[in-house]
Design a protein around this motif. Structure first.
Motif, short mmCIF file in Angstrom:
data_model
loop_
_atom_site.label_atom_id
_atom_site.label_comp_id
_atom_site.label_asym_id
_atom_site.label_seq_id
_atom_site.Cartn_x
_atom_site.Cartn_y
_atom_site.Cartn_z
N CYS A 100 71.57 39.31 -48.26
CA CYS A 100 70.18 39.71 -48.55
C CYS A 100 69.78 40.86 -47.63
O CYS A 100 69.58 40.64 -46.42
CB CYS A 100 69.24 38.53 -48.36
SG CYS A 100 67.51 39.02 -48.51
N CYS A 113 68.55 31.01 -49.71
CA CYS A 113 67.16 31.16 -49.23
C CYS A 113 66.65 29.85 -48.63
O CYS A 113 65.82 29.87 -47.72
CB CYS A 113 66.22 31.57 -50.36
SG CYS A 113 66.55 33.21 -51.00
N CYS A 171 58.82 36.23 -45.94
CA CYS A 171 59.49 36.93 -47.04
C CYS A 171 58.53 36.99 -48.24
O CYS A 171 57.94 35.98 -48.61
CB CYS A 171 60.76 36.16 -47.41
SG CYS A 171 61.47 36.73 -48.95
S1 SF4 Z 1 64.10 33.97 -48.09
FE1 SF4 Z 1 63.74 36.15 -48.49
S2 SF4 Z 1 64.63 37.19 -46.74
FE2 SF4 Z 1 65.45 35.13 -46.74
S3 SF4 Z 1 67.39 35.27 -47.89
FE3 SF4 Z 1 65.80 34.70 -49.36
S4 SF4 Z 1 65.07 36.62 -50.21
FE4 SF4 Z 1 66.19 37.11 -48.35
#
Ligand code: SF4
Length: 397
Positions: free
Chosen positions: A15, A238, A247
């Motif tokens: 990500c 996530c 996020c």
């Molecule tokens: S929560 Fe947001 S920042 Fe974290 S991996 Fe998922 S999309 Fe990416």
């Protein structure tokens, strides 16, 4: 010289936004660790202690080792550690660690499989003049003269196939450091200990494969350094991301999660999205109804042999026209050739701008080509709303 680690490169590939939060903005969040990461680090430290004592000719008993682990667990546990999986508690994870250590101990006792050269190393290997790679080996062994072993402990609940470890990049990169550091290397064995399964997976790389991997790693780093945008990439990972509260994909959920139902229903975002979904549903129902009325109207006009059907103060003209159907896009090869042959191509063919935009977006075109086309392309942001079911929302309103 810029330093990269396997986890840093993987973070970007998993990500880009997470990478930006973690490595560029260096943001600290309240959620510092997940229970899985905590368990992993407690087990790693315990096994490090086992092998450190061995260097001093002290073989810990299993009871001593478990006592060390439990002490470590108690001292380091804190309330910011997150348990993502529903239905399991801190105690479940602590006991998992005990089981991993017990199985490992019984499997390898008296731990005389070769000479330990390093534990939890903090070494670096130069990839080129610009980049170096962080080498963190859980345990480096010399099994026989010139036969080195890179050991890695895994505490996750997933056992990969042999083919997956044969493709692994992390330990394979560490073997580059082993090759460069020791003069007598005959072989570097990469060994993963999947502690939850009490299983070892072993793999090796040829020198050519290691050199190819070095080049590939440089390319992966260059891609990170060239990045100008860091979009979020939502995946099942996530659930374990410490940046969820900031996020944009999850921030609103965090805001409403702890609200009481009455507050929650007054939130502008909740109200708007509910309204939007409700209206979309109505439009869908209406379109289906409209299509049915349309079909009945056409049928009526045909049956009555009329071209115009009159309502109260409106009328509907019903007409038919001839239309043509051509081979679908994927089956047009021959058709296109004929059109070219009969000299109509230049007059009729148009560039598929949808496909072109897709290629530019997916970076499938060489930068030089994009530069040539750039003056014809206007970039703009298009806003879009997509409605889907949210599994995270506990407020069943
Ligand atoms: S929560 Fe947001 S920042 Fe974290 S991996 Fe998922 S999309 Fe990416």
């Amino acid at each position: 010289m810029a330093t990269y680690s396997h986890s840093k490169i993987c973070c970007f590939e998993q990500c880009p936004l997470k990478y930006k939060f973690q490595y560029i903005d260096k943001i600290k969040t309240d959620i510092e660790q997940t229970v899985e990461a905590f368990l992993g680090s407690m087990v790693h430290e315990t096994l490090e202690k086992l092998y450190t004592d061995l260097k001093f000719q002290k073989v810990m008993s299993l009871d001593e080792l478990l006592e060390f682990y439990n002490d470590l667990w108690q001292k380091n546990w804190n309330d910011a550690i997150v348990i993502v999986k529903k239905g399991y508690e801190k105690e479940n994870y602590r006991r998992m660690g005990e089981k991993f250590i017990t199985d490992y101990y019984n499997h390898y006792y008296p731990f005389n499989q070769g000479k330990v050269l390093g534990l939890e190393t903090t070494e670096f290997v130069d990839l080129n003049d610009e980049y170096k790679f962080h080498v963190r080996i859980d345990r480096l062994n010399e099994a026989d003269e010139g036969v080195y072993e890179v050991h890695d402990y895994k505490t996750g609940g997933y056992l990969p196939e042999q083919a997956a470890v044969d493709e692994d990049k992390q330990l394979a990169m560490y073997s580059l450091w082993v090759l460069r550091t020791f003069g007598n290397v005959k072989k570097v064995k990469l060994i993963w200990h999947y502690l939850a399964f009490d299983k070892e997976l072993v793999s090796e790389r040829t020198n050519d494969q290691i050199m190819d991997l070095r080049r590939e790693t440089i390319q992966r780093i260059k891609k990170i350094e060239a990045a100008k945008e860091f979009p979020p990439n939502v995946s099942r990972l996530c659930d374990w991301c410490q940046f969820r509260p900031i996020c944009p994909q999850f921030k609103h959920l965090y805001k409403i999660e702890d609200m009481k139902p009455e507050e929650y229903l007054e939130d502008d975002g909740v109200k708007l999205v509910n309204k939007y979904a409700e209206m979309q549903e109505k439009i869908k129902d209406l379109s289906e109804e409209l299509e049915k009325v349309r079909e009945r109207l056409i049928e009526f006009a045909k049956k009555e042999d009329v071209d115009v059907v009159f309502g109260s103060d409106i009328k509907a003209s019903v007409s038919s026209y001839e239309s043509f159907s051509f081979p679908s896009k994927n089956q047009r090869k021959e058709f296109n050739e004929i059109v070219k042959k009969i000299g109509l191509w230049d007059e009729l063919a148009v560039v598929d701008t949808y496909e072109l935009a897709k290629k530019i977006k997916n970076k499938e075109l060489h930068e030089e080509l994009i530069k040539i086309l750039e003056k014809f392309i206007e970039k703009k942001k298009t806003d879009m709303i997509r409605i889907s079911r949210s599994m995270n929302n506990n407020n069943n309103c």
